[in-house]
Write a protein that holds these residues in place. Sequence first.
Motif, PDB file in Angstrom:
ATOM      1  N   ASP A 127       0.836  -1.203   0.000  1.00  0.00           N
ATOM      2  CA  ASP A 127       0.000   0.000   0.000  1.00  0.00           C
ATOM      3  C   ASP A 127       0.873   1.256   0.000  1.00  0.00           C
ATOM      4  N   GLY A 173      -5.041  -1.983  -2.796  1.00  0.00           N
ATOM      5  CA  GLY A 173      -4.472  -0.777  -2.203  1.00  0.00           C
ATOM      6  C   GLY A 173      -5.358  -0.183  -1.124  1.00  0.00           C
ATOM      7  N   ASP A 199      -1.982   3.043  -7.306  1.00  0.00           N
ATOM      8  CA  ASP A 199      -1.947   1.980  -6.300  1.00  0.00           C
ATOM      9  C   ASP A 199      -1.571   0.619  -6.859  1.00  0.00           C
TER      10      ASP A 199
END
Length: 319
Positions: A127, A173, A199
């Motif tokens: 992330d 994400g 992401d």
Amino acid sequence: MSTIGPLMADVGGLVLTAEDREVLAHPLIGGVILFARNYSDPEQLRALCTELLALKRPRLLLAVDHEGGRVQRFRVGFTRIPAMGTLGKLHDESPAKAVEEAQAQGLIVGRELAGYGIDLCFAPVLDRDTGISQIIGDRAFSDNPEIIIKLARAFRAGLNAAGLAATGKHFPGHGAVAADSHTELPVDRRSYADIEAKDLAAFRALIDDGIESLMMAHIRYPSVDEKPASLSRRWIRGLLRTEFGYNGAVICDDLNMAGAKVAGEIVERALMALDAGCDMLPICNDRESVLKLIAGLPVKPRKLASARLQKLYRRDIPA
């Protein structure tokens, strides 16, 4: 059923109870996730893991959240692992040193966990630390996808060198939502193009590298599907498996988190996650839910999922 079961359960203390042994022996149970409550000292942890590994065949997968920083279950007697965000900051000063340190930390984690027979560290976090999500924050390497890719590759290389598989999380994400999926269902209202550009870059890179497993996020992305990604055929069977060509194991985040409970009671959630394409479903801190799943899910061989999960078993590395 001679395949690895789809459920990952936990145990309540430092030693196994008679109920623990009975539950874990059930064919639907394929793994155990360990917590801080399962550790008092090295001798105790070694005895617990040895018993867990001997309980059944195929043997249980042993996993733990051991990312470093705020998320490190075993501390006394273990090396204190820094938050991965500190490696991102180090990268700003010296990219080469940061990569070297990321690999070194992955190797330390891998060697220490492997010494107890543990198979899987649920790391690295892929992330982004956008400054929005407090639950992610410095668990992430950086906000910059290129830095995340470099450091996550190095950390994974360290884990692999110690014989451990890696788990990239939380696909696709978690960094762009303020809500914590432990307590509510976050909704990420960005366009798919924005999610893909910002992401998914790190996930795509590690997928192309062949990362052994990914953990799904309990987050809803309405631009793709109204269901949380963890329970979404569109995200898992469509994008992850078909479009991205991912062949590794897909692990759901804990099915007892609030972000999953929007899908109904525990059996309904589990069936939805399996139908979406998850290979393993952790159920944490709720033995009653595990018992309901044992009673309510069909027992059947899952050969393809089991083959993917078997690749997560720890490899013995010559000294």
